[in-house]
Every structure is written in C-alpha cells, then in structure tokens.
Design a protein around this motif. Sequence first.
Motif, PDB file in Angstrom:
ATOM      1  N   VAL A   1       0.850  -1.280  -0.096  1.00 30.80           N
ATOM      2  CA  VAL A   1       0.098   0.097   0.255  1.00 30.80           C
ATOM      3  C   VAL A   1       1.053   0.769   0.223  1.00 30.80           C
ATOM      4  O   VAL A   1       2.056   1.317   0.515  1.00 30.80           O
ATOM      5  N   GLU A   2       0.125   1.926  -0.915  1.00 30.71           N
ATOM      6  CA  GLU A   2       0.985   3.459  -1.097  1.00 30.71           C
ATOM      7  C   GLU A   2       0.316   4.221  -1.224  1.00 30.71           C
ATOM      8  O   GLU A   2      -0.620   4.643  -1.287  1.00 30.71           O
ATOM      9  N   VAL A   3       0.863   5.924  -0.303  1.00 28.59           N
ATOM     10  CA  VAL A   3       0.005   6.818  -0.812  1.00 28.59           C
ATOM     11  C   VAL A   3       0.294   7.966  -1.918  1.00 28.59           C
ATOM     12  O   VAL A   3       1.448   8.877  -0.692  1.00 28.59           O
ATOM     13  N   LEU A   4       0.240   9.164  -1.806  1.00 29.41           N
ATOM     14  CA  LEU A   4       0.763   9.409  -3.166  1.00 29.41           C
ATOM     15  C   LEU A   4      -0.567  10.597  -2.706  1.00 29.41           C
ATOM     16  O   LEU A   4      -1.601  10.340  -3.668  1.00 29.41           O
ATOM     17  N   GLY A   5       0.296  11.596  -2.802  1.00 26.20           N
ATOM     18  CA  GLY A   5      -1.359  13.020  -3.014  1.00 26.20           C
ATOM     19  C   GLY A   5      -0.919  13.641  -4.453  1.00 26.20           C
ATOM     20  O   GLY A   5      -0.460  13.356  -5.734  1.00 26.20           O
TER      21      GLY A   5
END
Length: 252
Positions: free
Chosen positions: A227-231
């Motif tokens: 899981v990766e979070v990118l804006g």
Amino acid sequence: VFKASGLTTLPSILLLSPSGSGKTSLLTLFERGTPASTHTSQTPLAVECSLPVGTTASSDKYRSTHDPTSLTHKKFLLIDTPGHGKLRHHAQSSITNPQNLKGLIFLVDSATLSAGDEGLRQTADYLHNILLMLQKRSTGSKAAKALKDIPVLIAANKMDLFTALPAALVKSSLEAEITKVREARSKGLLDSGIGMEDEGEENDDWLGEMGSKEFRFKQMEEFDVSVEVLGGNVCGEEPKVDRWWQWIAERL
Ligand code: GTP
Ligand code: MG
C-alpha cells in the motif's frame, strides 16, 4: 461485460472509493487529457488509456530505444466503479474475478478526512473491506487466488483545496480510523457469538497483523499487498497526477 469488447488481454487498473472522491473525473482526465464534468456513477466503465509521453512501463524498461515497439505507448484498461454503498459489488467482483488486474487505485477526497468527519469513517470502512478481501483472496475463487502481489495506491485527491490534508496525514488518519473499524468488527463478531467455537484459532476476519494494537498499512505486506499513499489533484487550476501515472507505469 469487458469480454465482448476484446480488451481482456490488456493489463487493467481498478479505480474504487466512496462516492464523490473523483474517480470518473480521473478517468476522463486520463482518457482525454482534461477532466470532464461528471454525475455520480451507476455502472462500471472501462476505457483504454495510454501511458503519457515520457513515462515508461516497467516491462519496457530494458527495451532498446531502437526497438520500434518502444515508440508505441503502453496501453492499459482503466476500470471506474460506482462508489455508492449499494453499487460496490461491481468493484468487488472485479477483485474476485480479476482479468489481468495489475493494481488498485483507491481514490480519496483528502478534504473530508479530518478527525470526526463522516467522510473519514466511510472511507476507512470501505478501504478496510477491500483490504480484507485482498487479504483473504487465497481462500477465494481460482482467479482471485491467482492474484499474487497486489499493489494498492491510495491516491490522496483534491490537494488543490486548502482544506485537504497532506498525504502523510491522509495515511495516518486512515490507519487510525481503520484501527477503530477493525476493533468494532471484531467486537461485533464476539457479541453475536460468531467465531466463538474456534476460540484461540486464527480469526481470519481480522485485518492485518493478529494481536496488533494499531493497524498499519505495512502489515498488509505479509499478505503480499503493498500500500502506498501519494497526493495529487484531478481538478483545480492545474491537474497534478504525475505521481499516479508513475505508479501505474511501474505496474505495467
Ligand atoms: P461516484 O461516481 O459517485 O462514485 O463518484 P466519483 O468518485 O466518480 O466522483 P466524480 O469524479 O464524479 O467527482 C465528484 C466531484 O468531485 C466532482 O464535482 C468533481 O469535479 C470533483 N473533483 C474531482 N477531483 C477533484 C479535485 O482534484 N479537486 C477538486 N477541487 N474537485 C475535484
Ligand atoms: Mg463516478
């Protein structure tokens, strides 16, 4: 649905999230270069997209620049799903019966994720369910079992709004809220007596690491889910989606 179109062989990326986070807007932006105005979706929609110029699919990384096939941009299928609570079976069946699925993009409205916000609770609830489906896929259909590593991008959208939380806070807020969902679910199961018989055995409805107090996305790695979070933002004065394009390119 997608079989008749003959596009089944293309690698696909699935878009899902609660209503109003911007999935259909993102789809139109990726397809045409500008986001179109949207209505809430009632059916899934699949479109063929191409990686933009200057983005190389990981499968093409070692291809020589003299190789003529490197001139054609890598194509993939982007599948938009309705976010409404009653229509989420569309997204779920794309996971239980995947067709060349390369990754999931869970798009969130970063302006509705403050502590106590109803948007945070609903987003965490949906995300919890999807991650649990992925965690339990080894017990699912043959096609679901065939999904080895599943990358999930949490695309923190609407960063153009000044009320939007930065990506790092989107991540920690969701982790904290999923911790609550996880606790509530396991308490609900205990109260109803479900799972009492096999006490002491593994509770396979528990998301992430057994016995952990806090949920962390990192705990999903044990189940081959990264899981990766990118804006970014789809709308606003200037769309900013380059990091999401990069993420997709690395999965094709
Ligand atoms: P459902 O189809 O109901 O699941 O919703 P959806 O996720 O497809 O949302 P949709 O693309 O229809 O977008 C909902 C609203 O958010 C629209 O009014 C968009 O213009 C707006 N929106 C989408 N992306 C952005 C963004 O990056 N910034 C801002 N400010 N608004 C956005
Ligand atoms: Mg939509």
